[in-house]
Each structure stands twice: as structure tokens, then as C-alpha cells.
Write a protein that holds these residues in place. Structure first.
Motif, PDB file in Angstrom:
ATOM      1  N   PHE A   1      39.571  43.908  35.217  1.00  0.00           N
ATOM      2  CA  PHE A   1      38.777  45.128  35.419  1.00  0.00           C
ATOM      3  C   PHE A   1      37.684  44.928  36.468  1.00  0.00           C
ATOM      4  CE2 PHE A   1      40.573  46.151  31.215  1.00  0.00           C
ATOM      5  CZ  PHE A   1      41.104  47.392  31.522  1.00  0.00           C
TER       6      PHE A   1
ATOM      7  N   ALA B   1      37.654  47.098  39.975  1.00  0.00           N
ATOM      8  CA  ALA B   1      36.509  47.886  40.445  1.00  0.00           C
ATOM      9  C   ALA B   1      36.112  47.474  41.855  1.00  0.00           C
ATOM     10  CB  ALA B   1      35.330  47.711  39.487  1.00  0.00           C
ATOM     11  N   ILE B   2      36.181  46.181  42.135  1.00  0.00           N
ATOM     12  CA  ILE B   2      35.783  45.695  43.462  1.00  0.00           C
ATOM     13  C   ILE B   2      36.781  46.144  44.532  1.00  0.00           C
ATOM     14  CG2 ILE B   2      35.544  43.609  44.875  1.00  0.00           C
ATOM     15  CD1 ILE B   2      34.459  42.275  42.264  1.00  0.00           C
TER      16      ILE B   2
ATOM     17  N   HIS C   1      37.200  49.518  46.732  1.00  0.00           N
ATOM     18  CA  HIS C   1      36.549  49.792  48.014  1.00  0.00           C
ATOM     19  C   HIS C   1      36.970  48.853  49.141  1.00  0.00           C
ATOM     20  CE1 HIS C   1      34.025  52.590  45.909  1.00  0.00           C
ATOM     21  NE2 HIS C   1      33.760  51.651  45.025  1.00  0.00           N
TER      22      HIS C   1
ATOM     23  N   ILE D   1      39.634  40.638  50.597  1.00  0.00           N
ATOM     24  CA  ILE D   1      38.396  39.870  50.608  1.00  0.00           C
ATOM     25  C   ILE D   1      38.788  38.406  50.735  1.00  0.00           C
ATOM     26  CG2 ILE D   1      36.259  39.322  49.387  1.00  0.00           C
ATOM     27  CD1 ILE D   1      36.667  41.881  47.763  1.00  0.00           C
TER      28      ILE D   1
ATOM     29  N   LEU E   1      33.521  27.017  36.743  1.00  0.00           N
ATOM     30  CA  LEU E   1      33.072  27.571  38.019  1.00  0.00           C
ATOM     31  C   LEU E   1      33.578  26.753  39.214  1.00  0.00           C
ATOM     32  CD1 LEU E   1      31.314  29.857  39.146  1.00  0.00           C
ATOM     33  CD2 LEU E   1      29.377  28.288  39.091  1.00  0.00           C
TER      34      LEU E   1
ATOM     35  N   LEU F   1      37.193  30.814  37.840  1.00  0.00           N
ATOM     36  CA  LEU F   1      36.595  32.149  37.766  1.00  0.00           C
ATOM     37  C   LEU F   1      36.693  32.900  39.079  1.00  0.00           C
ATOM     38  CD1 LEU F   1      33.337  31.381  35.740  1.00  0.00           C
ATOM     39  CD2 LEU F   1      35.552  32.123  34.887  1.00  0.00           C
ATOM     40  N   ILE F   2      36.593  32.163  40.165  1.00  0.00           N
ATOM     41  CA  ILE F   2      36.578  32.799  41.486  1.00  0.00           C
ATOM     42  C   ILE F   2      37.057  31.770  42.514  1.00  0.00           C
ATOM     43  CG2 ILE F   2      34.127  32.213  41.933  1.00  0.00           C
ATOM     44  CD1 ILE F   2      33.890  35.103  43.110  1.00  0.00           C
TER      45      ILE F   2
ATOM     46  N   PHE G   1      35.443  31.750  48.196  1.00  0.00           N
ATOM     47  CA  PHE G   1      34.392  32.762  48.071  1.00  0.00           C
ATOM     48  C   PHE G   1      33.006  32.127  48.051  1.00  0.00           C
ATOM     49  CE2 PHE G   1      36.285  36.978  46.749  1.00  0.00           C
ATOM     50  CZ  PHE G   1      37.598  36.635  47.050  1.00  0.00           C
TER      51      PHE G   1
ATOM     52  N   PRO H   1      29.703  29.936  49.243  1.00  0.00           N
ATOM     53  CA  PRO H   1      29.058  29.671  50.529  1.00  0.00           C
ATOM     54  C   PRO H   1      29.599  28.365  51.133  1.00  0.00           C
ATOM     55  CG  PRO H   1      27.420  30.241  48.875  1.00  0.00           C
ATOM     56  CD  PRO H   1      28.734  30.131  48.165  1.00  0.00           C
TER      57      PRO H   1
ATOM     58  N   PHE I   1      29.228  32.865  38.605  1.00  0.00           N
ATOM     59  CA  PHE I   1      30.285  33.782  39.027  1.00  0.00           C
ATOM     60  C   PHE I   1      29.691  35.002  39.718  1.00  0.00           C
ATOM     61  CE2 PHE I   1      32.735  37.645  37.960  1.00  0.00           C
ATOM     62  CZ  PHE I   1      33.856  37.396  38.733  1.00  0.00           C
TER      63      PHE I   1
ATOM     64  N   TRP J   1      26.797  35.336  41.101  1.00  0.00           N
ATOM     65  CA  TRP J   1      26.124  34.949  42.335  1.00  0.00           C
ATOM     66  C   TRP J   1      27.136  34.766  43.480  1.00  0.00           C
ATOM     67  CZ3 TRP J   1      25.928  30.004  44.909  1.00  0.00           C
ATOM     68  CH2 TRP J   1      24.991  29.966  45.942  1.00  0.00           C
ATOM     69  N   VAL J   2      28.222  34.042  43.200  1.00  0.00           N
ATOM     70  CA  VAL J   2      29.234  33.809  44.234  1.00  0.00           C
ATOM     71  C   VAL J   2      29.901  35.134  44.612  1.00  0.00           C
ATOM     72  CG1 VAL J   2      31.402  32.638  44.797  1.00  0.00           C
ATOM     73  CG2 VAL J   2      29.670  31.447  43.461  1.00  0.00           C
ATOM     74  N   LEU J   3      30.202  35.929  43.612  1.00  0.00           N
ATOM     75  CA  LEU J   3      30.882  37.205  43.859  1.00  0.00           C
ATOM     76  C   LEU J   3      30.058  38.084  44.799  1.00  0.00           C
ATOM     77  CD1 LEU J   3      33.309  38.967  43.028  1.00  0.00           C
ATOM     78  CD2 LEU J   3      31.862  39.936  41.249  1.00  0.00           C
TER      79      LEU J   3
ATOM     80  N   SER K   1      27.984  37.249  46.956  1.00  0.00           N
ATOM     81  CA  SER K   1      27.828  36.758  48.322  1.00  0.00           C
ATOM     82  C   SER K   1      28.919  37.372  49.196  1.00  0.00           C
ATOM     83  CB  SER K   1      27.889  35.222  48.345  1.00  0.00           C
ATOM     84  OG  SER K   1      29.194  34.777  48.051  1.00  0.00           O
ATOM     85  N   LYS K   2      29.942  37.981  48.552  1.00  0.00           N
ATOM     86  CA  LYS K   2      31.047  38.574  49.312  1.00  0.00           C
ATOM     87  C   LYS K   2      31.083  40.094  49.232  1.00  0.00           C
ATOM     88  CE  LYS K   2      32.537  34.715  50.638  1.00  0.00           C
ATOM     89  NZ  LYS K   2      32.263  34.321  52.020  1.00  0.00           N
ATOM     90  N   ILE K   3      30.521  40.655  48.178  1.00  0.00           N
ATOM     91  CA  ILE K   3      30.578  42.111  48.046  1.00  0.00           C
ATOM     92  C   ILE K   3      29.155  42.659  47.885  1.00  0.00           C
ATOM     93  CG2 ILE K   3      32.871  42.096  46.983  1.00  0.00           C
ATOM     94  CD1 ILE K   3      31.310  42.725  44.296  1.00  0.00           C
TER      95      ILE K   3
ATOM     96  N   LEU L   1      29.042  46.389  42.816  1.00  0.00           N
ATOM     97  CA  LEU L   1      30.144  46.489  41.868  1.00  0.00           C
ATOM     98  C   LEU L   1      30.018  47.846  41.193  1.00  0.00           C
ATOM     99  CD1 LEU L   1      32.496  45.297  40.216  1.00  0.00           C
ATOM    100  CD2 LEU L   1      30.823  44.194  38.752  1.00  0.00           C
ATOM    101  N   GLN L   2      30.877  48.738  41.581  1.00  0.00           N
ATOM    102  CA  GLN L   2      30.860  50.120  41.084  1.00  0.00           C
ATOM    103  C   GLN L   2      29.442  50.703  41.087  1.00  0.00           C
ATOM    104  OE1 GLN L   2      32.074  51.464  37.128  1.00  0.00           O
ATOM    105  NE2 GLN L   2      34.119  51.776  37.976  1.00  0.00           N
TER     106      GLN L   2
ATOM    107  N   TYR M   1      29.242  43.056  31.993  1.00  0.00           N
ATOM    108  CA  TYR M   1      29.498  43.865  33.186  1.00  0.00           C
ATOM    109  C   TYR M   1      29.450  45.329  32.782  1.00  0.00           C
ATOM    110  CZ  TYR M   1      30.822  39.266  34.610  1.00  0.00           C
ATOM    111  OH  TYR M   1      30.767  37.920  34.861  1.00  0.00           O
TER     112      TYR M   1
ATOM    113  N   ILE N   1      33.527  50.035  34.072  1.00  0.00           N
ATOM    114  CA  ILE N   1      34.667  49.510  34.840  1.00  0.00           C
ATOM    115  C   ILE N   1      35.911  49.381  33.950  1.00  0.00           C
ATOM    116  CG2 ILE N   1      33.155  48.212  36.423  1.00  0.00           C
ATOM    117  CD1 ILE N   1      34.114  45.624  35.116  1.00  0.00           C
ATOM    118  N   TYR N   2      35.728  49.435  32.633  1.00  0.00           N
ATOM    119  CA  TYR N   2      36.882  49.238  31.744  1.00  0.00           C
ATOM    120  C   TYR N   2      37.592  50.555  31.451  1.00  0.00           C
ATOM    121  CZ  TYR N   2      34.203  45.001  31.051  1.00  0.00           C
ATOM    122  OH  TYR N   2      33.489  43.862  31.255  1.00  0.00           O
TER     123      TYR N   2
END
Lengths: 285, 263
Positions: free
Chosen positions: A60, A64-65, A68, A72, A207, A212-213, A217, A219, B43, B45-47, B49-51, B54-55, B193, B197-198
Motif C-alpha cells: 500500500f 500510494a507513491i 505519482h 524511481i 534496513l 525494507l527498501i 534508494f 544516499p 525506512f 528517512w531513506v524513502l 530522500s527519493k520522494i 506520500l499521498q 502510515y 493509503i489502505y
């Protein structure tokens, strides 16, 4: 209950060469690990639900990301979803609790029982964890794979070759995780209560392994540092192979580095055990 | 009530002494636990840095939500230690016999016999991150907001407690738990979150069946000045009290059902 059909036959240990006999001893520990887990099999049914929930949360979030954006860091939605799902699938296999087991043995004073056995303690723990993972593969990973592929639009592996390399790579993940867990677990001998430390390690692995990602992604400074650490070889690298984002010679190189980390971490664990076991205090027992 | 408060203070002081007997040990547990909590933010924080969003939620808004969800959870973690081991320790090993012999509420004893002291860092870390978010988001807080905030943290604590207390009470009927707690525990992640979004099913479940939404999302929307969930915000204390009453009722019913293993 009906554990008999799943129980492997006990192995005869007489009339073998020394090396074969040694191997049989550890094979027996693999069997014990498998059987012990069988006793807790009910927990693995809810484990399937747990893994499904993990993947669903991230489904989810990413949905949502991607509402848009198309891509990525080179991932489209189908790829990132597959990345997350496959990451959790292999985690259901490579995960183990060697560190917690060791910590518990120390606290309960049962470590004495490990010491009196004429075996390599690390190899014994690894063998038992391998048995547990074999169990997980059948009763946790397999159902999780089926459910996730049914519910979510996941991509198949890039090719048969990629799949085979991915399979080999995630098997090496098991040994990397087991190596780290044993090394960390030995800290319990000197520090006594390490549950807080284990919790920190748990989140660190989630992490930094890329579970998780994706690592791409992070830095750049982090990515550069991660290149010298074993963590991304647990999840990120195997799943990149699955997706076909690593190819040909790069796959071989990745497998080579994974193998290097397996050897390095097991040696580290061996050293840590030798260092710590000189200072064992048995509490009661 | 007064007697229970006094007993609580005594229980707490006693257990703290036990834990602090090994100071170095406790410090390691405290700081490594803090590292774990901070890594949990990794998670997000890293996320981000790219977007950018979030909604419609910015980095600091998501951070606020995440921090708010772990603050009452930290309080819950301080007292929940025995809940996780209840089936094994109190039922199978029949420690509950001893609990029944004492003229104090059974629930009180089980919750307050042990404390996970290092979990106080989750509350501290959560509040610290929320403070940073308030500054970065330039939120103007009145005294009433601060009071509501305290109320909502307590409500969140009660909601977490109610859910896991109900699940724990199940061991009065079924000694061998099938491990229903871990999947529910993992549902906590949903609350970190935005609920929007769900899909509808999950939103409904997190509101009315396992009401984690009331422990994090609904309170947070109000503090961030988002008005669309106003009603839910004001419903939060009612939901917390209702679920807590229910959980205590299930617990008491379970106690009546208890039969010792006799060891």
C-alpha cells in the motif's frame, strides 16, 4: 500428532571413516533442528499471516507513491512490489534465532551442556539452524510464496538461469545471517543480557540488508559504505539477481563476494567464540 | 485506588532496584534499544530522500505520525513483558496460583510484576522526534493542544493494552497458544502510515476491530491540523475506554475459567 512421516530416519554412526562420522554428527543436528521446529509448527501457520501482513503494508505504501511516478531509481511499480515480496519470501527461509538461542543458553546456564559435547559449537548451532530453515522452506516459505503470488501481481524471475543463481544466492544469505547471528550471540557470554542489542541488530539487518527498501534508494555515502559490509548480500543482491538487474559476470562476482562473507563471518564467529568461551560463567545449571 | 497506587510505586521501585543492580548491563540495554528505535525511522528517512510526499503527507508529517505511534507503544512495552509470557509462565507453570492468593487485582499483579524499563526510551525518543516535527512544521500549539496530546497518548496506551490483553486472556481457555499475538503485533506497522493509503477493508479493521488507527492516525491528523477526521479524533477516548472495558471483562471471565496445572 502425525510427526512420524516427516521425521527423517536416525542415522547409523558406526563403521565410518572419521570425517564421514563427523559429518554424520552434524547431519544429526540438522535433523534435530528440523524435528524441534516441528514441535512448534502451529506457530508457523500464523507466521504465514505475519509475512503476508509485512508485504501488504509495503504494497500500500508503494502503491500510494507510484500513483505519482512511473519509475524511481530504475524501479517501476511491478518491480518494486516484486522486490519487496521476494525479499520477505527469502527472509522466511534464511531467518534464524541463533543469537537468541545462545543468549538464552547463557542466561539459563545451559551453555555447560554445549561445552561438554565433543563438537564444534558453532557448527552445531549452524547445523541446527539449517534444519530449522529446511523446515521453514517447506511449511513457511512455500505457502507464503503461493499466497503472495496469488494475491499480488508479482513478476516471475527474469530467466531460469537467473532463478538458479537467485536460489544459490539466497542459500548463501542463510549462511551470512547465521554467521552474523552466531558472532553477535557470543557477546551474551560476556555481556549477559543482550536482548536490547539483539533488537538493534534486528532492525539494522532489516534496513541495511535492503529488505525494507532497495539499497540504491540510500544516499550515496551510505551505498559506498555498504559495499564494504555483508548486509546487502543478505537480501538486496539475491533479489536483484531474481529481477534480472544483475547479469552475467556481475552475478558471478556477487556470488563470489557472498561466499567471501560467509567464510569471513564464520571465521569471525569462531574467533569470537574462542575469545568469549575462555570467560564463561555458568549460572546454576 | 489509593492502595493500588501505593502498591504500584512499591512494585516499581522494587523492580527498578533489581534491574539497576547491574548498571552497565542496563545501560547497554537502554542504548541499544534506543539505536533500534532510531533505526526504525530509517525506512521513512531513506524513502523521503527519493520522494517529496506520500499521498500529500510531507516527511515531517509522516515522521510525526510514526513518532506518535511509538510513544504510547513505549508505555505499553514497559508493562507488557508479562503479557507475552503469560501462557508459558503463569498458566503452564501455574504461577497464576500465587497471583490468586494475594488480595490484589490479578491484572494489576500480572502487569506490574515486571517492567521493561528500557522501553521508556521509546517514549523519550518518540516525544523528541515529535518536538522536532512541531518545530519543522511550524505548528502553533496552545496549552489545550498539549493537554489533548497527553490524553491521546494515554488513550493510545489503553488501546494497545486492550488489544493485547484480550489476546493474552485467550490463554485461559487455550493453553497452547497458536501464536496469534505475532501477526496482530505486526499489524502495528499499519498504524505508522496514513490510514488513507489502505483499502476499505484494512481501514475498517484498523478502526473498529483492532483499533490501532485510534492509537496513532486519528490523533495525529488533528495535531497536524488536518480536519477531515475530526469526529474520529474526539471519539478516541470513547473507543479507548470501550475496548479497555471489554478487555478487562474478557480477562475477568478468563480468571474464573482458570484451573491450575497443579505443579
Amino acid at each position: 500428532m502425525t510427526s512420524a512421516p516427516l521425521a527423517l530416519p536416525s542415522l547409523p554412526t558406526r563403521n565410518r571413516s572419521a570425517a564421514a562420522q563427523q559429518a554424520l554428527v552434524y547431519a544429526e543436528f540438522v535433523r534435530v533442528g528440523f524435528i524441534n521446529t516441528l514441535a512448534y509448527r502451529l506457530r508457523y501457520y500464523t507466521g504465514i499471516v505475519t509475512y503476508f501482513i509485512y508485504v501488504s503494508v509495503y504494497y500500500f505504501i508503494w502503491k500510494a507513491i507510484y500513483a505519482h511516478s512511473q519509475r524511481i531509481e530504475g524501479f517501476d511499480f511491478g518491480q518494486i512490489l516484486t522486490y519487496i515480496a521476494v525479499g520477505w519470501m527469502i527472509r522466511s527461509f534464511y531467518y534464524n534465532n541463533i543469537d537468541q538461542d545462545l543468549a538464552e543458553q547463557v542466561v539459563e546456564g545451559k551453555l555447560a551442556m554445549d561445552l561438554i559435547k565433543p563438537v564444534n559449537v558453532q557448527a552445531m548451532y549452524l547445523a541446527r539452524a539449517l534444519g530449522e530453515s529446511a523446515f521453514r522452506l517447506i511449511l513457511l516459505t512455500l505457502p507464503t510464496v503461493i499466497i503472495l503470488f496469488t494475491v499480488y501481481p508479482l513478476r516471475p524471475p527474469r530467466s531460469v538461469v537467473h532463478f538458479l543463481a537467485f536460489f544459490l544466492s539466497s542459500s548463501l544469505s542463510f549462511f551470512i545471517v547465521a554467521g552474523i547471528n552466531f558472532a553477535v550471540g557470543t557477546l551474551a557470554i560476556r555481556l549477559k543480557s543482550i536482548l536490547g542489542l539483539l533488537r538493534a541488530k534486528y532492525f539494522l539487518l532489516e534496513l541495511f540488508s535492503g529488505l525494507l527498501i532497495p539499497i540504491s534508494f540510500f544516499p550515496h555515502a551510505f551505498q559506498a559504505a555498504f559495499a564494504y559490509m555483508p548486509f546487502q548480500y543478505i537480501s538486496y543482491i539475491p533479489v536483484l539477481i531474481y529481477l534480472g538487474k544483475l547479469n552475467g559476470v556481475f552475478i558471478l562476482r556477487a556470488l563470489g563476494i557472498q561466499f567471501f562473507w560467509v567464510v569471513a563471518l564464520i571465521s569471525l564467529g569462531d574467533g569470537m567464540w574462542r575469545w568469549s568461551s575462555r570467560r564463561i560463567t555458568i549460572q546454576g545449571g | 485506588m489509593k492502595r493500588h497506587l501505593r502498591l504500584f510505586a512499591l512494585y516499581f521501585a522494587q523492580y527498578t532496584k533489581v534491574r539497576l543492580a547491574y548498571k552497565g548491563d542496563f545501560l547497554i540495554a537502554f542504548f541499544s534499544s534506543m539505536v533500534a528505535t532510531v533505526l526504525g525511522f530509517g525506512f521513512v528517512w531513506v524513502l523521503f530522500s527519493k520522494i517529496p510526499k506520500l499521498q500529500g503527507w510531507s516527511f515531517y508529517e509522516i515522521l510525526f505520525l510514526y513518532a506518535f505511534s511509538i510513544t504510547p507503544l513505549g508505555l505499553f512495552n514497559v508493562v507488557s513483558w508479562n503479557l507475552y509470557e503469560f501462557g508459558e509462565q503463569y498458566i503452564i507453570q501455574a504461577k497464576f496460583d500465587r497471583v490468586l492468593l494475594r488480595p490484589v487485582s490479578t491484572l494489576f499483579q500480572v502487569l506490574f510484576e515486571r517492567f521493561r524499563l528500557e522501553s521508556f526510551q521509546e517514549v523519550v525518543t518518540g516525544l523528541g522526534v515529535i518536538y522536532i516535527c512541531i518545530i519543522k512544521l511550524n505548528l502553533k500549539w496552545h496549552v489545550s493542544d498539549a493537554m489533548w496530546f497527553a490524553v491521546m497518548v494515554v488513550c493510545g496506551f489503553l488501546i494497545y493494552l486492550s488489544v493485547f490483553l484480550s489476546l493474552t486472556a485467550v490463554s485461559f481457555w487455550f493453553e497452547d497458544r497458536v501464536g496469534i499475538v505475532p501477526p496482530v503485533f505486526n499489524m502495528l506497522t499499519f498504524g505508522r502510515y496514513p490510514l488513507t493509503i489502505y483499502n476499505d477493508f484494512i481501514q475498517f479493521m484498523l478502526s473498529w476491530i483492532v483499533p490501532f488507527g485510534f492509537a496513532s492516525f486519528y490523533p495525529t491528523t488533528h495535531f497536524l491540523g488536518r480536519q477531515s477526521f475530526r469526529t474520529y479524533f474526539y471519539l478516541t477516548p470513547l473507543v479507548a475506554i470501550a475496548f479497555f472495558t471489554l478487555a478487562v471483562a474478557v480477562w475477568n471471565r478468563g480468571v474464573l475459567n482458570y484451573s491450575s496445572t497443579g505443579s
